[in-house]
Enzyme design. Structure first.
Site, PDB file in Angstrom:
ATOM      1  N   LYS A  79       0.857  -1.192   0.000  1.00  0.00           N
ATOM      2  CA  LYS A  79       0.000   0.000   0.000  1.00  0.00           C
ATOM      3  C   LYS A  79       0.890   1.238   0.000  1.00  0.00           C
ATOM      4  CE  LYS A  79      -3.861   1.999   2.709  1.00  0.00           C
ATOM      5  NZ  LYS A  79      -4.749   1.763   3.870  1.00  0.00           N
ATOM      6  N   SER A 154      -9.683   1.885   3.107  1.00  0.00           N
ATOM      7  CA  SER A 154      -8.848   2.688   2.240  1.00  0.00           C
ATOM      8  C   SER A 154      -7.834   1.871   1.443  1.00  0.00           C
ATOM      9  CB  SER A 154      -8.082   3.723   3.065  1.00  0.00           C
ATOM     10  OG  SER A 154      -7.194   3.076   3.968  1.00  0.00           O
ATOM     11  N   SER A 178      -9.863  -0.578   7.303  1.00  0.00           N
ATOM     12  CA  SER A 178      -9.317  -0.379   5.954  1.00  0.00           C
ATOM     13  C   SER A 178      -8.625  -1.586   5.341  1.00  0.00           C
ATOM     14  CB  SER A 178      -8.355   0.803   5.946  1.00  0.00           C
ATOM     15  OG  SER A 178      -9.067   2.003   6.016  1.00  0.00           O
TER      16      SER A 178
END
Lengths: 485, 93
Positions: A79, A154, A178
């Site tokens: 990420k 997210s 997330s």
């Protein structure tokens, strides 16, 4: 079966037996990316040359007859809010669009030391704030199961990349859900470990008392393998737990006889999609048929988790994001001729709407005259939420809930209404407030869209979570379902 | 009820410059969120200790000795503006 479709443990066996090379695996994954990335848009950055060089290193090692670990030679996506030395780390924000860190996050270093092949950095909601990856300042990521729908957020890029077989596994971060919510929307496994179990050094901070790094994978076995590498004490992180990390693969036991599972009634109230409820109820029946004892129970302060989160997370974010002033790194507005205007213009242009909303909310909650009414109150209710879990775990080994009350929603459906968007994390947020682990595993499809089952464990109770999740997986086929792209 | 003036004050504290449209939007959206947060007032928390952190945190100390640090060039590598080995900013006084 194409190599890109396989799991870590399958590929490890193929590498060890010299049936395939890491270069072949890596190329297979890049071929898959070339096929589907235009549709999915999971990547902010791809690191092809670096990846192929790393793959060659691992292949040379195998050729020399050296032992390799389970992650060696296997592609991973990180990420884009975890620092990668010499590689852009943007947080999907204009503020950090040109930021190249001079160091690796601890998790990145651990993976590199284990021989992992990093193939790129994945898209996210800007600074990890959001539930749909629509808040990325670059482009939205699409759900591989239905390109008209969000992948969740997210960590939407990390989840979508695994679901679309654009990587074998990935890392995400989870502040209020997330990892678990996008895992649920994309039909993959996502684990938020116990707070402090995985080092946050080099993770760009959003809400420091809640943020936690964890894996996305194609099955539970892979999640355990990844945790064996990334978990553990780190002196660089003052919140890292000093704990002897067990071998999580030993928890992969197909047996839940005698396991006590609590089903909190507060997670099955209005708003939950009927199909989601039905699939979760089927999962409960499955656990009962396998010998687990499932019982309805109560976590009475559940309704307060969302309001607590939306005071504490923005409060911490407003403090953490104060560092973006256009001086040391990142975006700077060049038009201002005095320092205060430079700060204000830089931050106003560098941050997107959701980030500004949370900074405003957090600054307000911490400002003079409101601190006691909002921030202190929220900290006290956080205690009550944590005590609910403490009491529950005196009686139950794990708690079972839906991961999200719905399947993936359509783009734009909730983006104009922040409160409605925030509600999509309603089943995951309390876990972060209590600092305990939670895993989302696929438990079926509703109208062609994945549904996630959440299992919540005691602090450092990952072994039990793996055992329960693994048993479910071994006795169902839901994790084998793939989107058609 | 958060007023537009309060929004302006908070924006100044947060070093954010908002357009008129943003001020209206944030006033409305923050009010919605704060109304939702009002639910916390249903609970009597007089004797409840606050939990700022789920772990018992202690300071992490190290020996006070000079160690390797980031070279100046690397520390400045991401700076939007620099001069003579320093970060450069607009005039302060």
């Amino acid at each position: 079966m194409a190599l890109y479709r396989k799991t870590i443990h399958e590929l490890h066996q193929l590498l060890k037996s010299k049936q395939v090379s890491s270069e072949e695996i890596t190329k297979s994954v890049f071929e898959r990316i070339d096929q589907v990335e235009d549709k999915v848009k999971a990547f902010v950055t791809q690191t092809r040359e670096i990846a192929l060089a790393k793959a060659k290193e691992v292949d040379d090692k195998i050729a020399r007859g050296e032992e390799i670990g389970p992650l060696a030679g296997i592609p991973v996506v990180i990420k884009d809010n975890m620092c990668t030395r010499g590689i852009l780390t943007t947080c999907s924000s204009k503020m950090l669009h040109n930021f190249v860190p001079p160091y690796d996050a601890t998790v990145v270093k651990k993976l590199a030391d284990a021989g992992a092949v990093m193939i790129g950095k994945s898209n996210l909601d800007e600074f990890a704030m959001g539930s749909s990856t629509e808040n990325s300042r670059f482009f939205p990521t699409r759900n591989p199961w239905d390109l008209e729908r969000v992948p969740g957020g997210s960590s939407g890029g990390s989840a979508a990349a695994v679901a679309a077989d654009e990587t074998v596994y990935s890392l995400g971060s989870d502040t209020g859900g997330s990892i678990r919510q996008p895992a649920s929307f994309c039909g993959v496994v996502g684990l938020k470990p116990t707070y402090g179990l995985v080092s946050r050094y080099g993770l760009v901070a959003f809400a420091s008392s809640l943020d936690q790094i964890g894996p996305f994978s194609k099955d539970v076995t892979d999640a355990a393998i990844i945790m064996n590498t990334i978990a553990g004490h780190d002196p660089c992180d003052s919140t890292s737990v000093n704990y002897n990390v067990p071998d999580y693969t030993k928890s992969l036991v197909n047996d839940v006889r005698g396991i006590k599972i609590g089903i909190p009634k507060e997670y099955f109230v209005e708003g939950i999609q009927p199909d989601v409820r039905e699939l979760i109820e089927d999962a409960i029946k499955k656990f009962e048929s396998l010998g687990a004892v499932c019982e309805e129970m109560s976590l009475p302060h559940t309704e307060y988790a969302l309001p607590v989160y939306y005071i504490l997370a923005p409060a911490e974010a407003s403090s953490n994001l104060a560092r973006y002033d256009g001086v040391g790194y990142g975006y700077r507005d060049e038009s201002a001729d005095d320092i205060v205007s430079m700060y204000m213009k830089t931050r106003s242009e560098g941050f997107g709407a959701e980030v500004k909303r949370r900074i405003m909310l957090g600054t307000y909650a911490l400002s003079s005259g409101y601190y006691d009414a909002y921030y202190l109150k929220a900290l006290k209710v956080r205690t009550l939420i944590k005590q609910d879990f403490d009491r529950a775990f005196e009686k139950y080994d794990v708690i079972l809930t839906p991961t999200s009350p719905s399947t993936a929603f359509k783009f734009g459906e909730k983006s104009d209404n922040p409160m409605e968007m925030y509600l999509s994390d309603i089943c995951t947020i309390a876990v972060n407030l209590a600092g305990i682990p939670g895993i989302s595993i696929p438990c079926g499809l509703s109208q062609g869209l994945p549904v996630g089952l959440q299992l919540i464990g005691k602090p450092l109770g990952e072994e039990t979570l793996f055992r329960v999740a693994y048993t479910y997986e071994q006795n169902t086929d839901h994790h084998k379902a793939k989107p058609s792209l | 009820m958060l007023t537009k003036a309060q929004v302006e004050h908070v924006a100044l504290l947060a070093r954010l410059e908002l357009t008129e449209e943003e001020k209206e939007m944030y006033a409305s959206q923050l009010n919605d969120i704060l109304n939702h947060v009002e639910a916390l007032n249903k609970l009597d928390t007089t004797d409840i200790p606050p939990t700022a952190h789920v772990l018992p945190l202690r300071n992490v100390m190290r020996e006070d000795k000079v160690c390797e640090h980031l070279p100046n060039e690397e520390a400045l590598a991401n700076a939007p503006a620099r001069e003579d080995g320093y970060f450069k900013v607009p005039k302060i006084v």
